[in-house]
Design an enzyme around this catalytic site. Structure first.
Site: not given
Length: 109
Positions: A60-62, A88
């Protein structure tokens, strides 16, 4: 084509690998996340958790761009990984828990 998953498909306490930068992590992250910034990933492969036999390791990232790059690279290295679509931002939007290590009010930046 690499696998994808969504925050809604993951448990609230799922182990996910968060490839965002330190300031983003400090602002708020998933409770079961392991923080390995994208640029550090090649040197920290030994810190990746064992993937479940049935499910790829969620990354996961932004918003999904950096984690998509991480998944593509990890797949080339022989790992079974999946990009968390929407990152996120979608995790928080879906009502999933977001925490901080400092106890401050969590946010996704």
């Amino acid at each position: 084509m690499s696998d994808t998953t969504t925050p809604e498909q993951l448990a609230d306490d799922a182990v996910v690998v968060d490839v965002r930068e330190q300031d983003e992590w400090d602002a708020g992250h998933a409770p079961g996340a392991i923080h390995i910034p994208l640029g550090e990933l090649p040197a920290r492969l030994d810190e990746l958790p064992e993937a479940d036999e049935r499910d790829p390791l969620p990354i996961i990232c932004r918003s999904g761009n950096r984690s998509g790059k991480a998944v593509a690279w990890l797949t080339q290295q022989g790992f079974d990984a999946a990009n968390v679509e929407g990152g996120m931002k979608q995790w928080a939007f879906a009502g999933k828990p977001v925490v901080t290590d400092s106890g401050a009010d969590p946010q996704v930046i």
